[in-house]
Every structure is written in structure tokens, then in C-alpha cells.
Write a protein that holds these residues in place. Sequence first.
Motif, mmCIF file in Angstrom:
data_model
loop_
_atom_site.group_PDB
_atom_site.id
_atom_site.type_symbol
_atom_site.label_atom_id
_atom_site.label_comp_id
_atom_site.label_asym_id
_atom_site.label_seq_id
_atom_site.Cartn_x
_atom_site.Cartn_y
_atom_site.Cartn_z
ATOM 1 N N TYR A 42 -7.499 5.028 3.085
ATOM 2 C CA TYR A 42 -7.265 3.716 3.664
ATOM 3 C C TYR A 42 -5.859 3.299 3.243
ATOM 4 C CZ TYR A 42 -7.494 -1.260 4.508
ATOM 5 O OH TYR A 42 -7.227 -2.538 4.933
ATOM 6 N N LEU A 43 -5.004 2.982 4.211
ATOM 7 C CA LEU A 43 -3.601 2.713 3.933
ATOM 8 C C LEU A 43 -3.300 1.266 3.558
ATOM 9 C CD1 LEU A 43 -1.895 4.932 6.641
ATOM 10 C CD2 LEU A 43 -2.529 5.502 4.289
ATOM 11 N N GLY A 44 -4.318 0.430 3.421
ATOM 12 C CA GLY A 44 -4.097 -0.932 2.960
ATOM 13 C C GLY A 44 -3.579 -1.849 4.045
ATOM 14 N N THR A 45 -3.501 -3.141 3.702
ATOM 15 C CA THR A 45 -3.074 -4.160 4.655
ATOM 16 C C THR A 45 -2.110 -5.127 3.989
ATOM 17 O OG1 THR A 45 -5.243 -4.037 5.702
ATOM 18 C CG2 THR A 45 -3.892 -5.948 6.238
ATOM 19 N N PRO A 46 -0.875 -5.220 4.484
ATOM 20 C CA PRO A 46 0.033 -6.234 3.956
ATOM 21 C C PRO A 46 -0.365 -7.620 4.488
ATOM 22 C CG PRO A 46 1.126 -4.915 5.642
ATOM 23 C CD PRO A 46 -0.240 -4.354 5.466
ATOM 24 N N HIS A 47 -0.193 -8.663 3.661
ATOM 25 C CA HIS A 47 -0.539 -10.025 4.054
ATOM 26 C C HIS A 47 0.665 -10.936 3.898
ATOM 27 C CE1 HIS A 47 -4.820 -9.585 4.713
ATOM 28 N NE2 HIS A 47 -4.882 -8.838 3.625
ATOM 29 N N GLY A 48 0.871 -11.799 4.876
ATOM 30 C CA GLY A 48 1.923 -12.802 4.808
ATOM 31 C C GLY A 48 3.190 -12.389 5.516
ATOM 32 N N PRO A 49 4.049 -13.376 5.792
ATOM 33 C CA PRO A 49 5.269 -13.113 6.573
ATOM 34 C C PRO A 49 6.295 -12.240 5.850
ATOM 35 C CG PRO A 49 5.239 -15.383 5.778
ATOM 36 C CD PRO A 49 3.909 -14.791 5.447
ATOM 37 N N GLU A 50 6.244 -12.209 4.542
ATOM 38 C CA GLU A 50 7.202 -11.399 3.780
ATOM 39 C C GLU A 50 6.682 -9.995 3.487
ATOM 40 O OE1 GLU A 50 10.284 -12.556 3.179
ATOM 41 O OE2 GLU A 50 9.629 -14.325 4.296
ATOM 42 N N ALA A 51 5.447 -9.721 3.862
ATOM 43 C CA ALA A 51 4.842 -8.419 3.564
ATOM 44 C C ALA A 51 5.336 -7.364 4.545
ATOM 45 C CB ALA A 51 3.322 -8.526 3.621
ATOM 46 N N SER A 52 5.445 -6.132 4.052
ATOM 47 C CA SER A 52 5.898 -5.028 4.897
ATOM 48 C C SER A 52 4.882 -3.890 4.848
ATOM 49 C CB SER A 52 7.276 -4.538 4.436
ATOM 50 O OG SER A 52 7.225 -4.102 3.100
ATOM 51 N N PRO A 53 4.902 -3.032 5.880
ATOM 52 C CA PRO A 53 3.973 -1.901 5.915
ATOM 53 C C PRO A 53 4.210 -0.926 4.757
ATOM 54 C CG PRO A 53 4.919 -2.289 8.077
ATOM 55 C CD PRO A 53 5.683 -3.142 7.112
ATOM 56 N N LEU A 54 3.208 -0.126 4.490
ATOM 57 C CA LEU A 54 3.269 0.906 3.465
ATOM 58 C C LEU A 54 4.388 1.902 3.767
ATOM 59 C CD1 LEU A 54 2.019 2.504 1.057
ATOM 60 C CD2 LEU A 54 0.539 3.611 2.747
ATOM 61 N N VAL A 55 5.109 2.321 2.710
ATOM 62 C CA VAL A 55 6.123 3.368 2.821
ATOM 63 C C VAL A 55 5.684 4.525 1.937
ATOM 64 C CG1 VAL A 55 8.528 4.005 2.408
ATOM 65 C CG2 VAL A 55 7.976 1.728 3.294
ATOM 66 N N ILE A 56 5.639 5.736 2.510
ATOM 67 C CA ILE A 56 5.321 6.951 1.760
ATOM 68 C C ILE A 56 6.592 7.796 1.752
ATOM 69 C CG2 ILE A 56 3.830 8.975 1.611
ATOM 70 C CD1 ILE A 56 1.784 7.384 3.339
ATOM 71 N N LYS A 57 7.171 7.988 0.557
ATOM 72 C CA LYS A 57 8.470 8.652 0.437
ATOM 73 C C LYS A 57 8.365 9.987 -0.282
ATOM 74 C CE LYS A 57 11.502 4.628 0.070
ATOM 75 N NZ LYS A 57 12.456 3.952 -0.821
ATOM 76 N N GLY A 58 9.143 10.929 0.192
ATOM 77 C CA GLY A 58 9.328 12.209 -0.473
ATOM 78 C C GLY A 58 10.814 12.434 -0.649
ATOM 79 N N GLY A 59 11.226 13.670 -0.627
ATOM 80 C CA GLY A 59 12.639 14.014 -0.725
ATOM 81 C C GLY A 59 12.939 15.164 0.218
ATOM 82 N N TYR A 60 14.079 15.800 0.016
ATOM 83 C CA TYR A 60 14.515 16.865 0.917
ATOM 84 C C TYR A 60 14.954 18.106 0.153
ATOM 85 C CZ TYR A 60 14.715 12.961 4.134
ATOM 86 O OH TYR A 60 14.391 11.869 4.875
ATOM 87 N N ASN A 61 14.764 19.254 0.790
ATOM 88 C CA ASN A 61 15.342 20.515 0.341
ATOM 89 C C ASN A 61 16.508 20.833 1.259
ATOM 90 O OD1 ASN A 61 13.516 21.195 -1.760
ATOM 91 N ND2 ASN A 61 12.040 21.907 -0.245
ATOM 92 N N ASP A 62 17.660 21.140 0.680
ATOM 93 C CA ASP A 62 18.827 21.512 1.477
ATOM 94 C C ASP A 62 18.674 22.933 1.991
ATOM 95 O OD1 ASP A 62 19.856 19.059 0.744
ATOM 96 O OD2 ASP A 62 21.295 19.871 -0.699
#
Length: 194
Positions: A42-62
Motif C-alpha cells: 500500500y503506497l499510502g495517502t498524502p493529506h492536505g494542500p502541501e502534501a506530495s505523492p510518494l517518491v521511490i528513489k534509487g541511483g544509476y550505474n554508468d
Amino acid sequence: GSQANPVQTADKAFSMLPPSWRGSAEIIFAPGEYTIQTNALYLGTPHGPEASPLVIKGGYNDLFTLTAEGGSGEHKIVTTRDLRADDLMGAVLTRVSGVSSLIGRAVLIRGNTAGPTVEISLQQTIGPVVAGDTFKVQRPAVTLRPTRSLHVSSHDGRATNCTMIGIKFAPDPRAELALLNVRAHCDTCEFAFQ
């Protein structure tokens, strides 16, 4: 988890995500491959005008660095390289030199022609390009690998409710993937189904 005390599994990272938040929520993965053992996320739910969606971050291989040649532009890079057609599809092109305000900008590669003179088509503009500008070709350094069928859901009604950056999502060949109300923005990510 935290940068000083990271969690070791994807299951743990997703389980720590609160059901809702005000402000922002991120899951940041160190380079590597992470199995997902659970059958539901479950990816959750942001609440309110200042809330933003979930960000899932990784990195890169050159993979390699290339230099733009004449004929390059905002949506395509022309270079000399021995490549087969579409070898770079889904990879990321990151600006290393050129317009200083755009250095570090990463854009998804839509495809490429066969070499030795290669035209790389970009998903969106990378800004003005002139001969001599340099770029890195990269692939995600983080792979999320569900080991069984996985149901991913969100109750966030926004147009985009999850952003993935530098992530490769590669389910086991026997695993099904079901997305319920998930509208992900894959800034620079890959989905690999076998």
C-alpha cells in the motif's frame, strides 16, 4: 530507517511507510537488488494542500560517456558508437557538460538507431545541445524484484500518486503484478517483465 541506520530489505522499507502523511514521503534505496516477499504493498495517502505523492528513489550505474556531434538537438543526440538498434531503450541520458544550468539533468532514452553513427531519441527535451557536449548513459542501480504475485495499491486520487527515480522493477517470471489506483510517474525507471 535513516541514512545512518538503513533498513536491509524492501519489505521493511515499504512496511515503514505511514498510511498517510502531510508534507512528503520518500523511500530511498542504496544500489543493489531487493526482493519483495510480500504479496501486497500500500503506497499510502498524502493529506492536505502541501502534501506530495510518494517518491521511490534509487541511483544509476554508468554504462559509458558519449560526446554529441553535429545534428544533435533538444530531443536527440547524434554520436559515433557501435550499437544495435534500440540497445539503449529505457536507459537514461544524463548531461555532463554544456548549458551549465542543465548539468545533471537526466532524461529517459526512447530508442536509438544502429551504429556506427547513432541517433538517440529522448523521451523529453534535455535542453539545447551543441557538438562537443558530453553525456553519461546510465541504467538504474536499484532493482526491486517481487518473488511472487504482487498487488500494489493507493488511495491517493491525484493524477500522479507515485514517482520512481532510478528504479528497475523486475518481477520474478512466475509473478503477476496488479496495480490498483496506482498512477506512477516513472521519471527515470524501468519495468522488466520476462
